[in-house]
Design a protein around this motif. Sequence first.
Motif, short mmCIF file in Angstrom:
data_model
loop_
_atom_site.label_atom_id
_atom_site.label_comp_id
_atom_site.label_asym_id
_atom_site.label_seq_id
_atom_site.Cartn_x
_atom_site.Cartn_y
_atom_site.Cartn_z
N PRO A 125 0.79 -1.23 0.00
CA PRO A 125 0.00 0.00 0.00
C PRO A 125 0.83 1.29 0.00
CG PRO A 125 0.17 -0.81 2.23
CD PRO A 125 0.96 -1.78 1.37
N GLU A 126 2.10 1.23 -0.36
CA GLU A 126 2.96 2.41 -0.28
C GLU A 126 2.42 3.59 -1.09
OE1 GLU A 126 5.76 -1.01 0.68
OE2 GLU A 126 4.02 -0.66 -0.61
N VAL A 127 1.70 3.29 -2.16
CA VAL A 127 1.17 4.37 -3.01
C VAL A 127 0.28 5.31 -2.20
CG1 VAL A 127 -0.91 3.14 -3.77
CG2 VAL A 127 0.15 4.82 -5.29
N LYS A 128 -0.34 4.80 -1.13
CA LYS A 128 -1.22 5.63 -0.30
C LYS A 128 -0.43 6.62 0.55
CE LYS A 128 -4.78 2.07 -0.22
NZ LYS A 128 -5.62 1.15 0.60
N LEU A 129 0.88 6.44 0.60
CA LEU A 129 1.74 7.39 1.28
C LEU A 129 2.57 8.17 0.26
CD1 LEU A 129 3.00 5.28 4.32
CD2 LEU A 129 1.22 7.04 4.30
N GLY A 130 2.15 8.13 -1.00
CA GLY A 130 2.86 8.87 -2.04
C GLY A 130 4.17 8.22 -2.44
N LEU A 131 4.29 6.91 -2.24
CA LEU A 131 5.54 6.20 -2.50
C LEU A 131 5.30 5.00 -3.41
CD1 LEU A 131 6.78 6.15 1.20
CD2 LEU A 131 7.62 7.66 -0.62
N LEU A 132 6.37 4.35 -3.80
CA LEU A 132 6.27 3.02 -4.39
C LEU A 132 7.00 2.05 -3.47
CD1 LEU A 132 9.35 2.67 -5.51
CD2 LEU A 132 8.46 3.51 -7.64
N PRO A 133 6.74 0.75 -3.59
CA PRO A 133 7.50 -0.21 -2.79
C PRO A 133 8.98 -0.05 -3.12
CG PRO A 133 5.59 -1.25 -3.80
CD PRO A 133 5.72 0.11 -4.43
N GLY A 134 9.78 0.23 -2.12
CA GLY A 134 11.17 0.60 -2.38
C GLY A 134 12.19 -0.45 -2.00
N ALA A 135 11.74 -1.66 -1.68
CA ALA A 135 12.68 -2.71 -1.29
C ALA A 135 12.47 -3.95 -2.15
CB ALA A 135 12.52 -3.05 0.20
N GLY A 136 12.22 -3.73 -3.44
CA GLY A 136 12.12 -4.84 -4.38
C GLY A 136 10.71 -5.26 -4.71
N ALA A 268 3.08 15.23 2.02
CA ALA A 268 1.68 15.56 2.29
C ALA A 268 0.89 14.34 2.71
CB ALA A 268 1.05 16.20 1.04
N GLN A 269 1.06 13.23 1.99
CA GLN A 269 0.29 12.03 2.30
C GLN A 269 0.71 11.42 3.63
OE1 GLN A 269 0.43 10.81 -2.23
NE2 GLN A 269 -0.91 9.40 -1.17
N ARG A 270 1.97 11.50 3.96
CA ARG A 270 2.41 11.02 5.26
C ARG A 270 1.88 11.92 6.37
NH1 ARG A 270 7.55 10.80 2.64
NH2 ARG A 270 8.54 12.00 4.29
N HIS A 271 1.81 13.22 6.08
CA HIS A 271 1.22 14.16 7.03
C HIS A 271 -0.22 13.77 7.35
CE1 HIS A 271 -0.32 17.96 8.69
NE2 HIS A 271 -1.23 17.94 7.74
N VAL A 272 -1.00 13.46 6.31
CA VAL A 272 -2.40 13.09 6.52
C VAL A 272 -2.50 11.78 7.28
CG1 VAL A 272 -4.56 12.46 5.36
CG2 VAL A 272 -3.21 14.39 4.52
N PHE A 273 -1.62 10.84 6.99
CA PHE A 273 -1.60 9.55 7.68
C PHE A 273 -1.47 9.75 9.19
CE2 PHE A 273 0.80 6.03 9.55
CZ PHE A 273 0.10 4.92 9.10
N PHE A 274 -0.51 10.56 9.60
CA PHE A 274 -0.32 10.81 11.03
C PHE A 274 -1.40 11.71 11.60
CE2 PHE A 274 4.17 9.68 9.94
CZ PHE A 274 4.28 8.60 10.80
N ALA A 275 -1.86 12.68 10.79
CA ALA A 275 -2.89 13.61 11.26
C ALA A 275 -4.18 12.88 11.58
CB ALA A 275 -3.15 14.68 10.19
N GLU A 276 -4.53 11.90 10.79
CA GLU A 276 -5.75 11.12 11.02
C GLU A 276 -5.71 10.46 12.39
OE1 GLU A 276 -7.76 7.07 9.18
OE2 GLU A 276 -6.53 8.33 7.88
N ARG A 277 -4.56 9.97 12.77
CA ARG A 277 -4.42 9.32 14.08
C ARG A 277 -4.35 10.34 15.21
NH1 ARG A 277 -3.46 6.87 9.93
NH2 ARG A 277 -3.49 4.60 9.71
N GLU A 278 -3.69 11.45 14.96
CA GLU A 278 -3.55 12.49 15.97
C GLU A 278 -4.90 13.11 16.32
OE1 GLU A 278 -0.89 14.50 18.55
OE2 GLU A 278 -0.55 12.82 17.18
N TRP A 636 -10.43 17.58 -0.68
CA TRP A 636 -9.11 18.19 -0.85
C TRP A 636 -8.12 17.08 -1.20
CZ3 TRP A 636 -7.72 23.46 0.09
CH2 TRP A 636 -6.36 23.73 -0.05
N PRO A 637 -7.34 17.24 -2.28
CA PRO A 637 -6.45 16.14 -2.70
C PRO A 637 -5.46 15.76 -1.60
CG PRO A 637 -5.95 18.19 -3.88
CD PRO A 637 -7.24 18.42 -3.16
N VAL A 638 -5.45 14.48 -1.26
CA VAL A 638 -4.61 14.02 -0.17
C VAL A 638 -3.14 14.30 -0.45
CG1 VAL A 638 -4.43 11.66 -1.08
CG2 VAL A 638 -4.15 12.05 1.38
#
Length: 699
Positions: A125-136, A268-278, A636-638
């Motif tokens: 699910p890395e795409v949901k944090l604005g990333l791609l799988p980075g370990a293969g 931005a997406q990692r910010h929202v990830f933590f903000a949702e929990r905060e 608002w775009p995540v």
Amino acid sequence: MSRQVVHLDVDQGVAIIAIDNPPVNALGHAVRDGLVEALTRAEADPAVKVIVLACRGRTFSAGADITEFGTPPRDPGLHEVIERFDECSKPTIAALFGTTLGGGLELAMGCHYRVATESARMGLPEVKLGLLPGAGGTQRLPRLIGPEKAVTAIVSGKMIGAKAALADGLIDAVVAEPVQGAVDFAHTIGTTSPVRVRDRDEKLAAAKADPAAFERAAADAVKRLRGIEAPAACVESVRNAFTMDFEAGLAAERAMFMRLVTGDQSRAQRHVFFAEREAQKIPGMASGLKPAAIGQAAVIGAGTMGGGIAMNFANAGVPVTLVETGEAALQRGLDRVRETYDISVRRGALPAGATEARMALVSGTTDWARLAEADMVIEAAFEEMDLKKEIFARLDGVAKSGAVLATNTSTLDIDAIAAATARPADVLGMHFFSPANVMKLLEIVRGRDTSHQAIATAIAVGKAMGKVPVVVGNCDGFVGNRMLARRTTECERLLLEGALPQQVDAVVLKFGFPMGPFAMGDLAGLDVGWRIRKHRGVTAPISDVLCEQGRFGQKTGRGYYLYESGSRTPTPDPEVEALIIETSARLGVTRRAIGDQEILERMTYPMINEAARILEEGIAIRPSDIDVVWVYGYGWPVWRGGPCFHADLVGLPEIVARLEHYAGASGDEGVRPAALLRQLAEQGKGFADIGKDAKAAAA
């Protein structure tokens, strides 16, 4: 002394390496270091013939520790750990259960074999944090399940069940119990030298010969993801799996990951990830406070909103009673709920039989005495203060002691509603967004006397429903609608000054919203805002005339746009353009060409300014709560992180300067920079600095 997070046990030739890092066995530095040390010992032990990678607790690893993102790297990195398992001279078997996500699945794919329990689910699910799988992950998954299925899974970030994983080749067996199942599987593989995943190419052959099927799958995966960097990078990296050799594809994947992880979209997406929990942390609330158990719920009002709220309870497994004033309205509401479930089943969103299972939890009545059974009652009647006061006064005499009494109001004063009862501590707002059974945001509005017990219960109920709860203060429009009102005012001004609906909507769409404000108004119904304006005694020269002409939007086939033959696609209407031009002339406004940059600023900066006022007044606890409200409630775009995060990227001095300009041009002092915004800009600070202070206070 630090706690041991990786354990090694050897029994009858099988080494079991177990990660023990609750709650989700994140692959932080201590775990990575422990894995390398345990694997080295197991590989060197002549008594060990097979190595099982396992996890203790309730799940296999959920992946990397994202709190390490942006910090200096510490060896060994995850890719180095995976390489050690990949190159191990002895067979390695990953024993999967619970949810295996991200780096956890990449680690499992570094093993030679994988087994999983029947209930296990796995994904990248890395795409949901604005990333791609980075370990293969983008290189190994295509080799196991094929590039077409891999690109769909990686771009969507969706999880794969054990049955599908077995059929596609991601796992080698479904087992009853993970570790014992892996040990039993070990006895079936014999002494055959294992084939590393990196060396498999049978699933790549078709794409190498003709990539057309892959390109179709890739195009389908990203077609609704305009403007977002990570999905496009995922596609490129999966394509590399069959156009490059493994090492080159791995290097390219790593380079793309590093580019994304330092970029604004992933931040931005990692910010929202933590903000949702905060957002669920309430200053002053006792840490041990437990929410009340909700064994039975009730919803007053069986309209579209009330029915949607009732569905949320049923979806969470809570029996719920819909209460209406008459049998006909009640039956219409129940029928609407049933039909909505039926549609979900037909579309495959729910399994066969789900309608009857969910409807068994939904009942209806016109007898208010039934409300005495409910632990929580949510009023979802028409948005009219006198009506709501009447309902709560009546409810006060029926509901059991301690029951949470909630109103679904989107704008009205919670304290005025609570005053109709003798128990204001039990009263709060639970503002669901339409459609209530779909939208994720739940604004929980605390009144002056609302107890922490009631708030904790509302948060717990929201989470059980799959919502994202955000606690806000009591004011007209709360957080989301109060800010939206600023944008709505600017929309009307832009039309009068020279813009057209389709131009404004295009700018907002390009920014990343799913719909522009005028198309959204047509979808929601222009009469909704018209009623609110009448209640407040304000006017909107263009929108009011459209409503007076019966142009309420999609439901009437005409609003700001035309909707021909029942279509939901907006078409620019020459009559509306003529009305706009005529209204400008009548009001003495000289029309001018308005550029896209000005439109974007006026669609966002006044809202950011109102966010600052909301923070000044304590209506929102922290800036990130405002971001969560706008991401999950208003589209608002995540990948832009929410209004406050975006403001910090733009720079508060720039926003202050532009607001001063627009305030002077319009004569609207409401656009003048808020004191807090001006103060932060002068101090060289941003909203993030307030967030740090709020986080410290909550802790």
